[in-house]
Enzyme design. Structure first.
Site, mmCIF file in Angstrom:
data_model
loop_
_atom_site.group_PDB
_atom_site.id
_atom_site.type_symbol
_atom_site.label_atom_id
_atom_site.label_comp_id
_atom_site.label_asym_id
_atom_site.label_seq_id
_atom_site.Cartn_x
_atom_site.Cartn_y
_atom_site.Cartn_z
ATOM 1 N N PHE A 206 -24.171 -97.521 -9.839
ATOM 2 C CA PHE A 206 -23.331 -97.909 -10.975
ATOM 3 C C PHE A 206 -22.233 -96.886 -11.248
ATOM 4 C CE2 PHE A 206 -26.103 -95.000 -13.223
ATOM 5 C CZ PHE A 206 -25.420 -94.603 -14.354
ATOM 6 N N LYS A 207 -22.439 -95.653 -10.845
ATOM 7 C CA LYS A 207 -21.466 -94.619 -11.171
ATOM 8 C C LYS A 207 -20.159 -94.785 -10.402
ATOM 9 C CE LYS A 207 -25.096 -91.704 -12.836
ATOM 10 N NZ LYS A 207 -25.928 -90.498 -12.741
ATOM 11 N N ASP A 208 -20.169 -95.596 -9.346
ATOM 12 C CA ASP A 208 -18.915 -95.904 -8.657
ATOM 13 C C ASP A 208 -17.927 -96.591 -9.597
ATOM 14 O OD1 ASP A 208 -19.528 -94.952 -6.045
ATOM 15 O OD2 ASP A 208 -20.673 -96.770 -5.627
#
Length: 462
Positions: free
Chosen positions: A109-111
């Site tokens: 999700f951090k992308d």
């Protein structure tokens, strides 16, 4: 839109200044001085937008000093790297709505935030002719997402600290197999909290910070939170179209409070979230806070969901600022006491207010494995351990009458051993990462010592 620190001594910053500062110079975290609110008509106008269009509509309310066409270009480049055209698609499984946040370059999700932040940094640096040395700590996915966000970019070096042996093998390989000249991986002999504390301490050394033009990519950077706000709106749009619901519940697996804080901001903006559900593992400081008002540090447990193996939630101070009615003096006093006593006490009225805004529970590793196994048996869908925590807790405390969105924060291939234990076979590895183990590696093992790490950075800073 102007930005201020939770500790009150930094205020009146532009968006650009806030993003480049990262951690506020007074040791606090930066927030917008006001949160824009959306009417029902505003929400209706967003429902048919593509993800990049939606991101622009939300971000433009906060990034008011970037020309509109420049902001659109940054956003479009950031999300062109995602494998799914919806960027964060919803899939309905077993009556739940799974928001898949793992279609970016590093399958996490951090992308969503760090592809945006990397392009934002490059935009500012090229425009100003400045340089930046990024320092960050990771409990798993932040490191690889940050590295992929800035690898090869001009005027930027990046130094990422991870706790040696305490991230999954694929997470470690995703970081250490990036051999670009501007990337430095540090395996710290300690916990994530050790690494995070070192990073915060280095940022609080203002002379060192200024000399080496330090920048932050951890969720202490407001742009990280802002980019994550967008996918709560995307989730609402997708679920509302399918169900006609008037509200949703959202279950968020979190250890650092950043992802769920983005949901809190979305809710304050007017998004119809009935309840934010904070899901965590045996490192349950945040769950204890919500259910009992007990925000006290305990030992860090090594679990199957390592990105949540955290006791000091770095974004908690942002929520504390609102819980204390934006009283920066109270925030300072509270954080000073926390540094000394390792706990924060809350009044009955404050605890009641927290429970109005959040629900929470935690599960252990056995329950995590059972959730992955049972969900796979019932649906054929494979959860990673963090998502499994969110699913299990969401089912425990969600409402039977309100659609439940569960954030899927990582591709199951990133946690192959846990998935194998649960379902008896390895998850499918995406083609882009099939040969990770054979790639050249670049990593330095280093003691968890502030001065040692400062010396390493000084010798290699751009």
């Amino acid at each position: 839109m102007k930005y201020c620190s939770t500790r009150g001594k930094v205020k009146g910053l532009s968006f650009s200044e806030a993003i480049m500062m990262g951690l506020a110079d007074d040791g606090g975290l930066l927030l917008p001085e006001e949160i824009p609110t959306l009417t029902a008509e505003d929400l209706e106008s967003l429902k048919d937008l593509s993800y990049p269009e939606l991101a622009f509509a939300i971000m433009a309310k906060y990034a008011t000093d970037i020309p509109a066409e420049d902001l659109r270009s940054i956003i479009n480049r950031s999300y062109s790297t995602f494998a799914d055209p919806k960027v964060t698609p919803i899939t309905k499984q077993d009556g739940l709505f799974i928001l898949e946040l793992f279609h970016g370059p590093t399958l996490a999700f951090k992308d969503v935030a760090l592809q945006f932040l990397g392009n934002l940094f490059e935009y500012y640096l090229l425009k100003s002719g400045r340089r930046m040395n990024i320092i960050g700590a990771t409990s798993g996915d932040t490191g690889s997402a940050a590295i992929y966000g800035v690898r090869g970019k001009k005027n930027i070096n990046i130094f990422i600290l991870h706790p040696k042996g305490r991230v999954s093998p694929i997470q470690e390989l995703q970081m250490t197999t990036v051999t670009d000249d501007n990337v430095f991986n540090l395996a710290v002999e300690g916990t994530f909290d050790d690494a995070q504390t070192i990073v915060k301490t280095i940022f609080n050394d203002l002379e060192f910070k200024e000399k080496h033009a330090l920048g932050a990519v951890n969720s202490i950077n407001w742009a990280r939170v802002l980019a994550q706000v967008v996918y709560y709106f995307s989730a609402w749009n997708q679920v509302q179209k399918q169900t006609g619901a008037i509200q949703i519940d959202v279950s968020v697996p979190t250890g650092n409070f950043g992802d769920i804080f983005a949901g809190y901001i979305a809710k304050r903006m007017g998004l119809p979230i009935r309840r934010l559900i904070l899901a965590t593992n045996s490192n349950n400081i945040l769950s204890r806070f919500i259910n009992e008002g007990d925000y006290s540090i305990a030992g860090v447990h090594h679990t199957l969901s390592p990105s949540m193996d955290i006791q000091i939630a770095s974004n908690f101070e942002r929520y504390l600022y609102y819980l204390l009615d934006q009283d920066a003096d109270q925030v300072c006093a509270t954080m000073d006491r926390f540094a000394d006593e390792k706990k924060i006490n809350f009044s009955p009225a404050q605890i009641a207010r927290v429970k109005e805004e959040f629900a929470s529970a935690f599960i252990d590793d056995n329950e995590t494995i059972a959730t992955i196994r049972e969900f796979h048996q019932e649906t054929g869908y494979t959860l990673d351990p963090h998502t499994a925590v969110g699913v299990a807790v969401g089912k425990q405390v969600g409402s039977s009458t309100t659609p439940l969105v569960c954030l899927a924060t990582a591709h199951p291939a990133k946690f192959g051993a846990a998935v194998r234990d649960a379902i008896g076979c390895d998850p499918e590895i995406p083609e882009a990462f099939a040969d990770l183990a054979e790639r050249e590696k670049k990593v330095e093992t280093i003691v968890a010592d502030i001065e040692t790490i400062k010396e390493f950075v000084s010798a290699r800073a751009i």
